[in-house]
Design a protein around this motif. Structure first.
Motif, PDB file in Angstrom:
ATOM      1  N   ASN A  39     -30.255  53.748  22.874  1.00  0.00           N
ATOM      2  CA  ASN A  39     -29.143  53.540  21.937  1.00  0.00           C
ATOM      3  C   ASN A  39     -29.223  52.144  21.306  1.00  0.00           C
ATOM      4  O   ASN A  39     -29.071  51.980  20.089  1.00  0.00           O
ATOM      5  N   TYR A  40     -29.458  51.127  22.138  1.00  0.00           N
ATOM      6  CA  TYR A  40     -29.630  49.771  21.610  1.00  0.00           C
ATOM      7  C   TYR A  40     -30.827  49.713  20.654  1.00  0.00           C
ATOM      8  O   TYR A  40     -30.777  49.065  19.605  1.00  0.00           O
ATOM      9  N   LEU A  42     -32.185  52.083  18.845  1.00  0.00           N
ATOM     10  CA  LEU A  42     -31.922  52.754  17.582  1.00  0.00           C
ATOM     11  C   LEU A  42     -31.039  51.899  16.675  1.00  0.00           C
ATOM     12  O   LEU A  42     -31.231  51.870  15.454  1.00  0.00           O
ATOM     13  N   MET A  43     -30.088  51.197  17.273  1.00  0.00           N
ATOM     14  CA  MET A  43     -29.265  50.287  16.459  1.00  0.00           C
ATOM     15  C   MET A  43     -30.124  49.164  15.898  1.00  0.00           C
ATOM     16  O   MET A  43     -30.019  48.807  14.722  1.00  0.00           O
ATOM     17  N   SER A 105     -28.543  56.367  15.553  1.00  0.00           N
ATOM     18  CA  SER A 105     -27.883  55.608  16.612  1.00  0.00           C
ATOM     19  C   SER A 105     -26.587  56.289  17.044  1.00  0.00           C
ATOM     20  O   SER A 105     -26.288  56.390  18.245  1.00  0.00           O
ATOM     21  N   SER A 109     -25.357  57.859  20.746  1.00  0.00           N
ATOM     22  CA  SER A 109     -24.076  57.567  21.404  1.00  0.00           C
ATOM     23  C   SER A 109     -23.351  58.867  21.742  1.00  0.00           C
ATOM     24  O   SER A 109     -22.801  59.015  22.848  1.00  0.00           O
ATOM     25  N   LEU A 145     -21.262  50.926  20.864  1.00  0.00           N
ATOM     26  CA  LEU A 145     -22.366  51.035  19.916  1.00  0.00           C
ATOM     27  C   LEU A 145     -22.036  52.014  18.798  1.00  0.00           C
ATOM     28  O   LEU A 145     -22.410  51.792  17.636  1.00  0.00           O
ATOM     29  N   THR A 149     -21.661  50.717  14.923  1.00  0.00           N
ATOM     30  CA  THR A 149     -22.453  51.366  13.883  1.00  0.00           C
ATOM     31  C   THR A 149     -21.557  51.895  12.773  1.00  0.00           C
ATOM     32  O   THR A 149     -21.862  51.740  11.579  1.00  0.00           O
TER      33      THR A 149
END
Length: 523
Positions: A39-40, A42-43, A105, A109, A145, A149
């Motif tokens: 997840n991190y 992808l951000m 992202s 999540s 997250l 986003t």
């Protein structure tokens, strides 16, 4: 769409690995850690995306658009058009107008928030002493997250599709229209409250500092969200919404009381941007200590052959000289001929004029060659060569700072201005100038008008947060865009003309999408 997960070998994995077997993945006790690492990642990919080796969209949206901070010497893609408010070229709209990476992202999540509650406790016990605390920490990060986003999405595009479900069959998932930005902001607020309930202040260990989301990260996002909502919900009005201003104020007070953050010692100022300093609240890990530095950071576009031998003498991007002279100033006495209309004659007298303040630590630390045509920014210059012997394969080992204490402290001046508390706003701004050793002649005085104090506030934000992705949004919130962004007229502003157009290619994938209102008929 496959389930995305990331390797444990690094804090972030730039290309998360894939698993087509959802049930197998979530039966692994390490699934939660792997998924949130993905997840991190992808951000980070979304914020770092841009034209190959040129610029990162995070800074394009937040800094380049104002056309007063960043100059473009050469890049071949027309980034200077962003600073003119023209987003219609194919290069611009197909890259920075495409929100696909942000939704990847969000999808991650959503998957975590759906699957993590279902992981059996006996599975988690294989790796975790306290399964429930671990589950809450993973879910709290996922809520944050997703909220962060969506905050980026709504600041850039306004109305955006709101997706909060993880569909078992994404191919047949419903196509969604753009939701009103008021609904998106409410979702962000709700996600932040859920994240705050699941996360703690502080960190489990020092290695998590700033790069792992905690309750402080959530409160920083909430404070920004409240001020954005207070000032942009009604674009036809310049009066902030009182309730949201109050919420931002109380949120910041809690953050300052409970967060445990402190401004970095000015002697170690440059370390703030390497990362994990005492004032870091949320930043994305880009450390070469874990081989996760990057050769694609916008900071490298400001560096020349003094830092990277294979580069030329002139960097691709430069600091606009007008930014330096307008922001870092001191008043000096100078003898001039002055016309006095009351006596209809010129008089030779001493007057105060603006001169460049080179004493401010932020000026001395962040900028070089400031008297040249194209000054150099060295705010991000922690260059590590992966081939040190030949000084090849340069990578920046500077974390991407998203929220830090000084940003939050400065917001208190903006809140004070909205609340009519001029002395408090002056106190905050002067506190920063004294902290960094700026000229005493730049200090604000009690007789200044509200408009002048707001101008000095936006200048102080510009000094403190140069190339940190906030400045254009600051100008929009405070309406100082009308003073500093010539292309953003009052008429265009009220039409939402600071929002970006959507890449037209996305319309073929979703028949319910419509173009951003201002850009209809222009693209």
């Amino acid at each position: 769409m496959v389930v995305l997960l990331a390797s444990c070998e690094k804090f972030l994995e730039e290309e998360p690995k894939n698993s087509t077997y959802n049930e197998v993945f979530w039966d692994d006790a390490r699934a939660g850690n792997n998924a949130i690492a993905g997840n991190y990642a992808l951000m980070r990919n979304a914020l770092m995306d841009g034209f190959s080796g040129v610029g990162n969209r995070y800074y394009m949206y937040g800094d380049m658009t104002a056309n007063m901070y960043i100059g473009v010497h050469s890049d071949g893609y027309g980034h200077n058009e962003i600073g003119n408010g023209n987003y219609t070229s194919n290069y611009m709209v197909q890259s920075y107008g495409n929100w696909t990476l942000f939704y990847k992202s969000i999808t991650m999540s959503n998957i975590i928030l759906k699957e993590m509650p279902l992981v059996p406790e006996d599975v988690l016990l294989l790796e975790q002493d306290n399964p429930e605390a671990f589950r809450q920490k993973i879910m709290g990060q996922a809520y944050f997250l997703r909220a962060f986003t969506y905050f980026m999405l709504t600041k850039v595009w306004g109305d955006v599709p709101l997706v909060t479900e993880a569909y078992d069959d994404p191919i047949n998932a419903p196509q969604l229209p753009r939701s009103p930005r008021a609904d998106v902001l409410k979702q962000i607020e709700d996600d932040c409250h859920k994240a705050a309930a699941l996360l703690d202040w502080g960190y489990t260990n020092s290695s998590e500092r700033a790069v792992i989301v905690n309750k402080g990260s959530v409160y920083a996002l909430l404070a920004h969200m409240y001020l954005w909502r207070a000032t942009t919900s009604d674009l036809s009005s310049n009066q902030p919404e009182v309730r949201d201003v109050f919420s931002a104020d109380t949120t910041i007070l809690t953050l300052l009381t409970e967060g445990g953050y402190s401004q970095a010692d000015t002697a170690n100022y440059h370390n703030i941007f390497i990362g994990r300093s005492s004032e870091g609240i949320f930043e994305l890990n880009m450390s070469e200590n874990t081989l996760e530095g990057t050769d694609g950071h916008i900071g490298m576009k400001f560096l020349n052959n003094n830092y990277i031998p294979t580069y030329g003498a002139d960097a691709a991007f430069f600091v606009k000289p007008g930014y330096l002279t307008s922001h870092f100033y001191e008043l000096k006495a100078e003898w001039q001929w002055v016309w006095h209309a009351d006596i209809a004659q010129w008089v030779w007298e001493e007057v105060l004029v603006n001169a460049l303040d080179t004493k401010d630590i932020r000026f001395r630390s962040n900028f070089e060659d400031y008297s040249a045509e194209r000054p150099v920014c060295v705010k991000y210059s922690n260059v590590i060569f992966r081939n040190p012997g030949q000084e090849l394969e340069p990578h920046l080992s500077n974390n991407m700072t998203l929220f830090r204490l000084s940003d939050i402290l400065l917001l208190q001046a903006e809140i004070a201005l909205y609340q009519g508390n001029m002395p408090r706003a002056i106190e905050v701004i002067n506190g920063f100038r004294e902290h960094y050793g700026a000229s005493e002649t730049s200090l604000l005085t009690a007789d200044m008008s509200e408009e002048k104090i707001m101008t000095e506030y936006i200048l102080e934000r510009g000094k403190e947060l140069y190339l940190e992705g906030h400045l254009f949004f600051d100008l929009v919130r405070t309406r100082k865009c009308f003073d500093y962004v010539p292309w953003l007229t009052d008429t265009r502003f009220k039409q939402g003309g600071f929002f970006w157009p959507v890449d037209p290619r996305l319309f073929s994938e979703n028949r319910y999408l419509v173009q951003t209102e201002y850009w209809r008929g222009k693209i």
